[in-house]
Structure formats: structure tokens, C-alpha cells
Design an enzyme around this catalytic site. Structure first.
Site, short mmCIF file in Angstrom:
data_model
loop_
_atom_site.label_atom_id
_atom_site.label_comp_id
_atom_site.label_asym_id
_atom_site.label_seq_id
_atom_site.Cartn_x
_atom_site.Cartn_y
_atom_site.Cartn_z
CD GLU A 1 -2.91 -0.81 2.44
OE1 GLU A 1 -2.91 0.27 3.07
OE2 GLU A 1 -3.58 -1.80 2.80
CG ASP B 1 -3.88 7.87 7.90
OD1 ASP B 1 -4.17 6.66 7.86
OD2 ASP B 1 -3.76 8.57 6.88
#
Length: 256
Positions: free
Chosen positions: A46, A57
Site C-alpha cells: 500500500e 490515520d
């Protein structure tokens, strides 16, 4: 055949995928990190698109994105870096990024660039599912790019079934409703969530991410899905050692 589909057909269990943010720790290191991952047997990569407001995040990946932007990483540069190595990389590459920079780039141009640079799939955490179905999916399908959707412990069974029926590649199982970040273990509630999803007999394979940082969490993820996705722990090691091979060696020691 799309490389993601090929991966799950050829090796459907005990997979390990790693995330890193393009442009961090160095602007020109993208290719080196990907090559190192392939050398070390990582199944899938990724590649994070840095963004100034990454809602899903945690602090480690937020900091990596901030550093990458300060280093000068852009989508144009990232696609250029990926295109330069597309003929030598055999493992699937998945771009993970937020909707805003992709919209500014343009959906048609974005997915055409994915195809041209050897990208097999995309994860867009803040993409509304209706927009995916009406706008994004037809363009992504045109370029044979898999859009990977996330589910969490809070996602309803009805929604999970709908995602399973209308996506390809794999389903990204978020281990918790929290942001990304390392955890020491998965408690009973998370294991019950994994068991519940297993009992649904979904069509798509699943990968478990968020919080995987040691042997216990890795084994739990691999026992309950096709494999595991590690992000924050690898990003921390990459920043610490500033060398992808050494970071991968240290990660393997932690996961033993």
C-alpha cells in the site's frame, strides 16, 4: 488478470501487506522501498498518497504524510516514480489516499495514471459508497483498477453484504473503529468481530489492518482473514533506520 485477483488466487492465506507513505522518509525513496518489500517476500504494497488532513490515520502516519508533503511529494511525481519501476515489480501496488487530492487530479486522469504506472487497486477511506457506485466504479472498472472498501466493527451486516456484492479484490477489515496505530493485542470484542465476519461467508477475501504490530496481532489477523496489513509499525521503522532493507529485517524480528 489484475494482480490483486491473481494474488488471492495463488496464495489465499497468511498474506502480509505493508503500508508506507510515498515521499517519506525521502522524496526519491519510493522505488527503493517497493523493491525492498518484494525482495523480502511482502505480498502486497500500500503506497500512501500524502494529504494534509488524513482523518483515518494516527499520529505516525500523519507525521509521515506531513514530512512527505514538505519533501515535495505530489501525485504527478508519485505516478512518475511508479511508472519507472512498473516493469520490474510483480507484486500488487495499491494506492491509499483521500478523496480531495484525487478529485483535484481528476478521476479519469487518476485511474488512467494508475493503469499506466502499474497500480492494481486503490483505497479511498473517505469515498462515500454512493459516489463510488455512481461516479468512481465505472471509471475504475474501465481501467481494471480495484477499489478496496473498508469495514469496521460498527459496519452493519447489510452494509457489509452490499460492499461484498459490489466490490472486487478484497475487503479491508479495520480491526477497530479507531485511527491507525500499533496495538499489543486484540481483545475479546475484536476477536468476536472477526468471528462474526467469518460466519458471514463473504464472497471477497479479507485483509485485517489497523493495530497490527507484533506476533500476537499478526497471527490473530492471519488466522481470521487472508492476511494482515501493517502500516504504522513499518512507517516507524522506516523513519528510524532510513533504510528499507533494515526496516524490513527489524519488522521480521518483531513479528517472530
Amino acid at each position: 488478470m489484475n494482480k490483486i485477483d491473481k494474488l488471492f488466487q495463488s496464495k489465499p492465506t497468511n498474506l502480509l501487506s505493508l503500508y508506507f507513505c510515498a515521499g517519506c522518509p525521502t522524496l526519491d525513496g519510493t522505488a527503493d522501498v517497493i523493491r525492498a518489500m518484494e525482495r523480502h517476500g511482502i505480498a502486497c504494497v500500500e503506497v500512501g498518497i500524502p494529504f494534509s488532513d488524513p482523518l483515518a490515520d494516527g499520529p505516525v502516519i500523519q507525521a509521515a504524510g506531513t514530512k512527505a508533503l514538505k519533501n515535495g511529494m505530489t501525485l504527478n511525481l508519485l505516478f512518475s516514480q511508479l511508472t519507472a519501476i512498473k516493469d520490474e515489480v510483480t507484486i500488487p501496488l495499491i494506492l491509499m489516499g483521500y478523496l480531495n487530492p484525487i478529485m483535484h487530479y481528476g478521476f479519469e486522469k487518476f485511474f488512467a495514471s494508475c493503469k499506466e504506472s502499474g497500480v492494481s487497486g486503490c483505497i479511498i477511506p473517505d469515498l462515500p459508497f454512493n459516489d463510488y457506485m455512481d461516479v468512481v466504479k465505472p471509471i475504475a472498472d474501465k481501467y481494471d483498477i480495484r477499489i478496496i472498501m473498508m469495514i469496521t466493527p460498527e459496519t452493519s451486516d447489510e452494509r457489509i453484504r452490499f460492499i461484498d456484492d459490489n466490490t472486487e479484490g478484497f475487503i479491508y477489515m479495520v480491526s477497530s473503529a479507531a485511527v491507525t496505530g500499533a496495538q499489543s493485542n486484540f481483545g475479546d470484542a475484536k476477536l468476536a468481530y472477526f468471528n462474526h465476519i467469518n460466519s458471514m461467508n463473504l464472497r471477497n477475501p479479507r485483509m485485517i489492518g489497523f493495530g497490527i504490530s507484533n506476533y500476537q496481532t499478526l497471527k490473530s489477523a492471519q488466522d481470521n482473514a487472508a492476511g494482515a496489513i501493517i502500516g504504522s509499525k513499518f512507517v516507524s521503522l522506516l523513519n528510524e533506520y532510513n533504510d528499507p532493507d533494515e526496516a524490513l529485517k527489524q519488522l521480521k524480528l518483531i513479528l517472530k
